[in-house]
Design a protein around this motif. Sequence first.
Motif, PDB file in Angstrom:
ATOM      1  N   LEU A   1       0.813  -1.221   0.000  1.00  0.00           N
ATOM      2  CA  LEU A   1       0.000   0.000   0.000  1.00  0.00           C
ATOM      3  C   LEU A   1       0.846   1.270   0.000  1.00  0.00           C
TER       4      LEU A   1
ATOM      5  N   LEU B   1      -6.078  -7.792  -0.478  1.00  0.00           N
ATOM      6  CA  LEU B   1      -5.607  -6.425  -0.713  1.00  0.00           C
ATOM      7  C   LEU B   1      -4.130  -6.411  -1.092  1.00  0.00           C
TER       8      LEU B   1
ATOM      9  N   PRO C   1      -8.600  -0.122  -5.479  1.00  0.00           N
ATOM     10  CA  PRO C   1      -8.901  -1.470  -5.947  1.00  0.00           C
ATOM     11  C   PRO C   1     -10.356  -1.600  -6.342  1.00  0.00           C
TER      12      PRO C   1
ATOM     13  N   LEU D   1     -14.368  -5.173  -3.357  1.00  0.00           N
ATOM     14  CA  LEU D   1     -14.037  -6.478  -2.792  1.00  0.00           C
ATOM     15  C   LEU D   1     -15.274  -7.170  -2.284  1.00  0.00           C
TER      16      LEU D   1
END
Length: 414
Positions: free
Chosen positions: A112, A151, A407, A410
């Motif tokens: 990240l 992630l 992203p 999810l």
Amino acid sequence: MRIALLTWAYPPEKSGLTRAAREIAQSLAGAGHDVTVFTMDRRDAGHDDRVTVIGCGLRDGSLSARFRTLAAIGHVVASLAFRRTLLREHRRVPFDVVEATNWYAPGLAIALAGPAPLVTRNSTPAATSAATVTSVRDRFDRRAAMLAERLSARFSKALISNTQLHGEKIAALYAVEAPDREEHHAVIGLSLPPEIVARGTAATYPDDIPEDQPIELLFVGRDEHRKGFDALIMALRILARRADAGMRDFRLTIIGVHADDLKALPSTARARLRCHHRVDEPTLHDLMSAAHVIVAPSRYESFGLVYQEAMMFGRPVVACAEDPSARLFIGESGAGLLARTCTGDDLATQVQRLIEDPALRAHYAAASRRASGMFTRDTLSAQTTAVYRTAIGSKGASSSISSSGLPAPLDIAS
């Protein structure tokens, strides 16, 4: 390249994960790269041949150590501890690339926030052991680990899986591209240490085992559902009864379990059982050489180092068809027999065939020998550095990252 490798543990700690970490580190160092391993199982620093090993362990009693024990939060704490230690070394001499295991996502904070591109090498994901978790606390913790893994994978600049089937499972689990459709997801097999290669190559298989000598069975692994330990113990009970009734006798050696944990077994089974909680490498090699059959009934292996080690020693294997790696390495190579399901009955049926039939044992031993040595440190390092160059040259995140830099949504429930 200057390479950082994140792992939860490193030798002398013994597990499949530590053996894999050492093979990766040593193969890269042997190819001339500057490799530093960051590991959570210690706090000191040292060297393993040409590899620098730096401990990231938390100080006992510290605030971080207390938070590390909390469900879900502990995964974030560990990831931050890895990044904090790595940043200190990165400021001294920058790393070109960082590799981390997917298991419980030690590289999440680096994925990240940097400071270098992350490559995630996929071993067994946390989701594979979710079926054995029963408490609310553990279910929540496992769910958080699964999310952290996803992630981390989706923010990684490249992914590595051990086999094509393993890569496809990872792609479905983490919602990333499969290996055959995405250049950032490679398939690279693991190598075996030179000492195992040398011992295995020198180990001969006995042509004729006297009838009054028991057939030696060997299992290497932990007492857990994924490893098929429940099926192994049930098969032991079944085979012991059959041996009492006239089947050729056998002896099962288990590496990785205390004998006291199996005191509840019937005496007829315990009489044919030997347990070693831990053994050193030379002793493990001695036991592999002494074995006539390797029993490895895992329900799932990301790669299956035990299969590779058995084949390096030219030993026939009884594995389980539920494991894709077993179907690939054992089934397709003809190195042994596959139990249809990971149950005591099916496993005992296949083991009994090898106990009672010397010609069958010799046939699969020869096939196992022919299938050995498929992966070397040279191929491991060359293929891995090619992936690293892809990650270093990446202009942005992988294809599962949207144009906004976030992203894709999810599905946490999955």
